[in-house]
Enzyme design. Structure first.
Site, PDB file in Angstrom:
ATOM      1  N   ASP A   4       2.623  -4.570  -4.071  1.00 57.52           N
ATOM      2  CA  ASP A   4       1.884  -3.319  -4.241  1.00 57.52           C
ATOM      3  C   ASP A   4       1.711  -2.690  -2.852  1.00 57.52           C
ATOM      4  O   ASP A   4       1.883  -3.364  -1.832  1.00 57.52           O
ATOM      5  CB  ASP A   4       0.524  -3.609  -4.873  1.00 57.52           C
ATOM      6  N   ASP A   6      -0.904   0.431  -1.824  1.00 60.46           N
ATOM      7  CA  ASP A   6      -2.256   0.848  -1.442  1.00 60.46           C
ATOM      8  C   ASP A   6      -3.254  -0.284  -1.595  1.00 60.46           C
ATOM      9  O   ASP A   6      -3.417  -0.846  -2.681  1.00 60.46           O
ATOM     10  CB  ASP A   6      -2.712   2.044  -2.294  1.00 60.46           C
TER      11      ASP A   6
END
Length: 217
Positions: A4, A6
């Site tokens: 991932d 953010d």
């Protein structure tokens, strides 16, 4: 490896805080903490629905709000994007071992391309952005797509996530999950290994998450 972006690789959730609160203020309101927490890990359209509902302004145009936030985030990404603790070191170790690697994010491609100026485009064999899937996180589609594009069975993949939506997406897809909470706590769940940060995380840890499968091959 499925990363991932953010809150996992980069400490960008604080930058999202700035843009979202500025947008709410421009609409004459104040974004609540509960609404902001609900947005973490969500795609742009879902986040704007939450923001509009929080302000009692459901009539506002989702695309216009998303475009405003994206323009502001481009500015913030170019001036204030920093790595999360341990993230750069782990990513470097994964790439040095020639492990197929994907970036799997709810953020739209134009903003991801800006983030890649910091992350390094060569660090990822595949990028799956939030606007490139039909069903974003917490749906399993983003992680299933990433594994398919890498040509690796999802059961041989470790996903690293910081948000409940991302963890749910990766688990539903069938990946092993390393959860590293950032702005929102993660509840213990079957199939999820929790760490306070990626500092000290290494290839042995990742291999252990897959049991007998050797992720370095």
């Amino acid at each position: 490896m499925l990363f991932d972006m953010d809150g996992t690789l980069v400490d960008s959730e604080k930058l999202w805080d700035v843009a979202l609160k500025e947008l709410a203020a421009s609409y004459g309101g104040t974004l609540s903490d509960a609404a902001r927490i609900a947005m973490v890990g969500s795609d742009a359209t879902t986040s704007m629905r939450i923001l509009h509902a929080d302000l009692g302004q459901e009539w506002r145009d989702l695309d216009a709000s998303s475009a405003w936030v994206e323009r502001r985030m481009v500015e913030l990404f170019r001036t204030g994007l920093v790595w999360r603790p341990g993230a750069l070191g782990l990513l470097a170790a994964v790439r040095a071992a020639a492990i197929p690697t994907a970036l799997v994010t709810s953020t739209a491609r134009p903003l991801v391309d800006v983030a890649l100026e910091t992350l390094g485009p060569d660090n990822f064999d595949v990028v799956v952005a939030g606007n490139e899937v039909r069903s974003p996180k917490p749906d399993p589609e983003p992680y299933r797509m990433a594994a398919r594009l890498l040509g690796v069975p999802i059961e041989r993949c470790v996903a690293i996530e910081d948000s409940p939506a991302g963890v749910a997406s990766a688990l539903a897809a069938g990946a092993a999950v390393l959860g590293v909470p950032s702005e929102v706590p993660l509840d213990p769940a079957g199939g999820v290994h929790l760490l306070e940060s990626l500092t000290g995380a290494d290839l042995d840890l990742l291999a252990g998450l897959l049991g007998s499968v050797d992720v370095t091959r």
